[in-house]
Enzyme design. Structure first.
Site, PDB file in Angstrom:
ATOM      1  N   VAL A  85      40.948  35.737  50.280  1.00 46.28           N
ATOM      2  CA  VAL A  85      40.253  36.919  50.780  1.00 46.28           C
ATOM      3  C   VAL A  85      38.884  36.537  51.312  1.00 46.28           C
ATOM      4  O   VAL A  85      38.222  35.647  50.783  1.00 46.28           O
ATOM      5  CB  VAL A  85      40.167  37.996  49.658  1.00 46.28           C
ATOM      6  CG1 VAL A  85      39.415  37.486  48.459  1.00 46.28           C
ATOM      7  CG2 VAL A  85      39.543  39.270  50.166  1.00 46.28           C
ATOM      8  N   CYS A  86      38.491  37.206  52.388  1.00 43.56           N
ATOM      9  CA  CYS A  86      37.171  36.985  52.976  1.00 43.56           C
ATOM     10  C   CYS A  86      36.264  38.095  52.444  1.00 43.56           C
ATOM     11  O   CYS A  86      36.314  39.221  52.927  1.00 43.56           O
ATOM     12  CB  CYS A  86      37.289  37.055  54.499  1.00 43.56           C
ATOM     13  SG  CYS A  86      35.722  36.851  55.320  1.00 43.56           S
ATOM     14  N   LEU A  87      35.490  37.786  51.415  1.00 43.28           N
ATOM     15  CA  LEU A  87      34.636  38.783  50.772  1.00 43.28           C
ATOM     16  C   LEU A  87      33.195  38.275  50.791  1.00 43.28           C
ATOM     17  O   LEU A  87      32.860  37.333  50.071  1.00 43.28           O
ATOM     18  CB  LEU A  87      35.125  39.006  49.331  1.00 43.28           C
ATOM     19  CG  LEU A  87      34.576  40.203  48.583  1.00 43.28           C
ATOM     20  CD1 LEU A  87      34.970  41.506  49.268  1.00 43.28           C
ATOM     21  CD2 LEU A  87      35.060  40.200  47.145  1.00 43.28           C
TER      22      LEU A  87
END
EC number: 2.3.2.23
Length: 154
Positions: A85-87
């Site tokens: 995930v790109c968080l």
């Protein structure tokens, strides 16, 4: 060991407060560096299922950010096929040791509920989300029904 002490405290707080969007938290007491739980989104098209995630904390936590991996497949522009995930809150350049795990989880839930097509990990889904929202929602809902986990009942 500072990591374990802090994680024990954070886990206790999360369990005490009872986050309605992060449920069935499983932590091996012998290894506090790995947590699993269910993300339970509120917004369509993800509100028909729940998504198992794993949070891996480095031994240097809280000085290094945790990594989050989706164990349940999800049709989402900001989460790739491997579950990465790109968080922004847990990126190396944005991470602050004062950030607590419940804040990270809240950011993740907000991202799942409200995709950010301008920072995609899956450009094809970001494009579909931006250009044909109806089609995206239909695909994501079908995907969620097929792969999503059962939502916990209160």
């Amino acid at each position: 060991m500072a990591a374990s002490r802090r994680l024990m405290k954070e886990l206790e707080e999360i369990r005490k407060c009872g986050m309605k969007n992060f449920r069935n938290i499983r932590v091996d007491e012998a290894n506090l560096l790995t947590w699993q739980g269910l993300i339970v989104p509120d917004n369509p098209p993800y509100d028909k299922g729940a998504f198992r995630i794993e949070i891996n904390f480095p031994a240097e936590y809280p000085f290094k950010p945790p990594k989050i991996t989706f164990k349940t497949k999800i049709y989402h522009p900001n989460i790739d096929e491997k579950g990465q995930v790109c968080l922004p809150v847990i990126s190396a350049e944005n991470w602050k040791p004062a950030t607590k795990t419940d804040q990270v989880i809240q950011s993740l839930i907000a991202l799942v509920n409200d995709p950010q097509p301008e920072h995609p990990l899956r450009a094809d889904l970001a494009e579909e989300y931006s250009k044909d929202r109806k089609k995206f929602c239909k695909n994501a809902e079908e995907f969620t029904k097929k792969y999503g986990e059962k939502r916990p009942v209160d």
